[in-house]
Design an enzyme around this catalytic site. Structure first.
Site, PDB file in Angstrom:
ATOM      1  CG  ASP A 128       9.202  13.435   8.080  1.00  0.00           C
ATOM      2  OD1 ASP A 128       9.107  14.546   7.498  1.00  0.00           O
ATOM      3  OD2 ASP A 128       9.259  12.366   7.468  1.00  0.00           O
TER       4      ASP A 128
ATOM      5  CB  SER B 112       7.318   2.225  -0.833  1.00  0.00           C
ATOM      6  OG  SER B 112       7.171   3.004  -1.982  1.00  0.00           O
TER       7      SER B 112
ATOM      8  CB  ALA C  54      13.038   7.644   2.555  1.00  0.00           C
TER       9      ALA C  54
ATOM     10  CG  ASP D 148       8.981  -1.573   0.398  1.00  0.00           C
ATOM     11  OD1 ASP D 148       8.599  -0.722  -0.414  1.00  0.00           O
ATOM     12  OD2 ASP D 148      10.115  -2.087   0.391  1.00  0.00           O
ATOM     13  CB  VAL D 149       3.485   0.325   4.215  1.00  0.00           C
ATOM     14  CG1 VAL D 149       2.295   0.044   5.119  1.00  0.00           C
ATOM     15  CG2 VAL D 149       4.506   1.198   4.940  1.00  0.00           C
TER      16      VAL D 149
ATOM     17  CB  VAL E 101      -0.982   0.048   1.188  1.00  0.00           C
ATOM     18  CG1 VAL E 101      -2.090  -0.960   1.010  1.00  0.00           C
ATOM     19  CG2 VAL E 101      -0.266  -0.157   2.514  1.00  0.00           C
TER      20      VAL E 101
HETATM   21  N1  LIG Z   1      -0.615   2.118   9.362  1.00  0.00           N
HETATM   22  C1  LIG Z   1      -0.745   2.263   8.044  1.00  0.00           C
HETATM   23  N2  LIG Z   1      -1.886   1.910   7.416  1.00  0.00           N
HETATM   24  C2  LIG Z   1      -2.018   2.052   6.085  1.00  0.00           C
HETATM   25  N3  LIG Z   1      -1.072   2.565   5.286  1.00  0.00           N
HETATM   26  C3  LIG Z   1       0.085   2.947   5.843  1.00  0.00           C
HETATM   27  C4  LIG Z   1       0.316   2.805   7.239  1.00  0.00           C
HETATM   28  N4  LIG Z   1       1.561   3.266   7.509  1.00  0.00           N
HETATM   29  C5  LIG Z   1       2.073   3.677   6.336  1.00  0.00           C
HETATM   30  N5  LIG Z   1       1.203   3.486   5.323  1.00  0.00           N
HETATM   31  C6  LIG Z   1       1.395   3.823   3.904  1.00  0.00           C
HETATM   32  O1  LIG Z   1       2.751   3.608   3.545  1.00  0.00           O
HETATM   33  C7  LIG Z   1       3.388   4.832   3.136  1.00  0.00           C
HETATM   34  C8  LIG Z   1       4.818   4.859   3.632  1.00  0.00           C
HETATM   35  O2  LIG Z   1       4.809   4.742   5.046  1.00  0.00           O
HETATM   36  P1  LIG Z   1       5.732   5.626   5.966  1.00  0.00           P
HETATM   37  O3  LIG Z   1       5.511   7.067   5.622  1.00  0.00           O
HETATM   38  O4  LIG Z   1       5.494   5.257   7.378  1.00  0.00           O
HETATM   39  O5  LIG Z   1       7.147   5.098   5.476  1.00  0.00           O
HETATM   40  P2  LIG Z   1       8.539   5.835   5.505  1.00  0.00           P
HETATM   41  O6  LIG Z   1       9.530   5.137   4.654  1.00  0.00           O
HETATM   42  O7  LIG Z   1       8.948   5.985   6.939  1.00  0.00           O
HETATM   43  O8  LIG Z   1       8.082   7.209   4.880  1.00  0.00           O
HETATM   44  P3  LIG Z   1       8.872   8.531   4.583  1.00  0.00           P
HETATM   45  O9  LIG Z   1       9.605   8.276   3.315  1.00  0.00           O
HETATM   46  O10 LIG Z   1       7.751   9.530   4.439  1.00  0.00           O
HETATM   47  O11 LIG Z   1       9.766   8.802   5.751  1.00  0.00           O
HETATM   48  C9  LIG Z   1       2.511   5.920   3.724  1.00  0.00           C
HETATM   49  O12 LIG Z   1       2.582   7.102   2.959  1.00  0.00           O
HETATM   50  C10 LIG Z   1       1.137   5.301   3.685  1.00  0.00           C
HETATM   51  O13 LIG Z   1       0.570   5.477   2.400  1.00  0.00           O
END
Ligand SMILES: Nc1ncnc2c1ncn2[C@@H]1O[C@H](COP(=O)(O)OP(=O)(O)OP(=O)(O)O)[C@@H](O)[C@H]1O
Length: 469
Positions: A144, A29, A31, A34-35, A27
């Protein structure tokens, strides 16, 4: 010779995860992560599995979310998988959308005709403020905050997420408290978060950073699994000072290659400090970064979150980013054009900022003012944003002060959560033009003006001219 243990990059191959969760789709990703959307097999609960590819980022997120477990406006961490040779995987509550999607829907989507109602804006703001208040009460600075990190449930509950850059700060008088007075506990199995706050050895020390792994409880869902490690088992070195990494989530490996002077300067500067060290200024996403970060501060406090809040609220009110800078210099230039010059008259401490004397901008004779950026908004709304966008961090209003602001108690009153309109999915950066939103994913790096020596910036027809001496 022993071969290094190969690292798994996919949760699909992780038996301890797939035996408990059915992975449905990816759903998102970021930096470093991956989620995936997944289903918990034993009760069909929808969850988000966040596979964090960066050790420090994973550690920080788990640490912060455990501390903030009982806060209704912070994403729930159900459990986590942590082992030495594999990425941390966080099992989070699944939240289908975010505040960036709300803004987009009101600007370009189905709600375009009506925009956002004042009562809606107020309820979103209240929820953001409650989340940030909970962080700061627990001595956590998020670092952030931006609309896409403010996730929203299908029912309209907004929750702070993405704590990969969060830090626990301790200063005298900045006491962590149990949020029970304000919040409904959601997981009684977890110890009182205030238990994790150690005594200060040196009360004169202004800011102390926790270096020891916090004494968290063992039970967090999977502690019987030998592949899952607790903080108590983790190497002490895994409590990171900022200097152990390059640029957290703000600067990817490719950024470093393309623009070597940025993060290498940062590492050279902070990499030698292995003890209680300065904080890195290399955090956040450019549009939401406080001026002190843009000027390279390493001694900032939770007030950097308050600046980000000011930018987020302005965006909710105008449906467009307040300071959409394309570089650090452009970012500062945009701020100065609106708020006027940063000088010791408005913030006496600004001259101490590491890069303050390295770069000087041409004087802005007639700053636009916040009013010009928020046309057709009420005086109270403009005042609220002004209370956050102060150069002097000590002048920025705290979340609690803002929650008590009359703005939230006067007509039109905040809608109830059930009255809020909720978009069906997350904001995707490529839905809009790159100029407008690309920077939500365009991570910035530390302020590195110092690499060039003193410089002087003037505005030109097409942007800025920088003269180095
Ligand atoms: N609990 C959640 N439920 C549903 N989708 C989520 C959840 N957590 C994150 N996501 C999805 O995954 C994407 C990436 O998550 P997240 O921002 O936590 O990752 P990151 O690598 O730490 O991000 P960034 O690059 O912004 O630092 C989010 O923009 C969101 O679309």
């Amino acid at each position: 010779m022993e071969q290094p243990v190969s690292k798994s990059w996919s949760i699909h191959t992780r038996r301890e995860i797939t035996s408990k969760y059915q992975i449905l789709e990816r759903v998102g990703s970021g930096a470093y992560a991956d989620v995936y959307k997944a289903r918990r097999l034993f009760d069909n609960l929808k969850v988000a599995l966040k596979e964090v590819h960066d050790y420090q980022s994973g550690f920080r997120e788990i640490e912060a979310l455990q501390t903030l477990q009982n806060c209704p406006n912070v994403v729930v961490l159900h459990e986590y998988f942590w082992s030495e040779d594999e990425d941390a995987v966080l099992v989070l509550e699944y939240l289908p959308t975010d505040l960036a999607a709300v803004i987009r829907e009101a600007k370009k989507g189905e709600w375009k005709e009506e925009g956002l109602r004042v009562g809606e804006i107020k309820r979103w703001m209240i929820q953001v403020l409650c989340g940030v208040d909970a962080c700061h009460r627990n001595s956590i600075v998020h670092r952030d905050l931006k609309p896409s990190n403010l996730l929203i449930s299908a029912e309209g509950v907004l929750k702070l997420a993405d704590f990969g850059q969060a830090r626990i700060l301790l200063a005298p008088g900045f006491i962590a408290v149990n949020d029970d007075q304000q919040n409904t506990p959601t997981n009684e199995a977890v110890d009182n978060p205030s238990d994790i706050v150690p005594e200060l050895d040196n009360p004169d020390q202004e800011v102390q950073i926790i270096q020891e792994a916090p004494p968290y409880r063992k039970e967090f869902g999977l502690s019987d699994d030998p592949k899952v490690r607790d903080f108590e088992d983790m190497d002490k070195e895994s409590c990171f000072p900022d200097c152990d990494t390059s640029c957290l989530a703000t600067c990817t490996a490719s950024d470093i290659e393309e623009d070597p002077f940025k993060s290498y300067a940062y590492e050279a500067e902070e990499g030698q400090n292995q003890g209680l060290g300065p904080l890195t200024s290399c955090v956040g996403t450019r549009w939401f970064r406080a001026p002190e970060l843009l000027y390279g501060s390493t001694t900032y406090g939770p007030e950097i979150d308050l600046w980000s809040l000011g930018c987020i609220f302005a965006e909710l009110l105008s449906l467009k980013p307040l300071f959409p800078g394309t570089s650090d210099i452009d970012q500062l230039g945009r701020i100065f054009n609106v708020l006027g010059d940063l000088s010791k008259e408005v913030w006496p401490g600004c001259t101490e900022l590491p890069d303050y004397n390295t770069i000087s901008f041409g004087k802005v004779e007639n700053p636009l003012g916040i009013e010009a950026c928020l046309p057709n908004r009420s005086a109270d709304e403009i005042l609220l944003v002004k209370k956050l966008l102060c150069y002097d961090p000590t002048n920025r209003a705290t979340p609690m002060e803002l929650l008590q602001d009359r703005y939230f108690n006067e007509e039109p009153l905040p809608l109830t959560i059930s009255e809020l309109r909720v978009p069906s999915k997350h904001y995707a950066a490529d839905e809009d033009s790159p100029n407008e939103c690309g920077d939500y994913k365009d991570f910035d790096s530390d302020s590195d003006f110092g690499d060039f020596g003193p410089s002087y910036v003037t505005r030109t027809e097409h942007g800025y001219a920088i003269q180095f001496y």
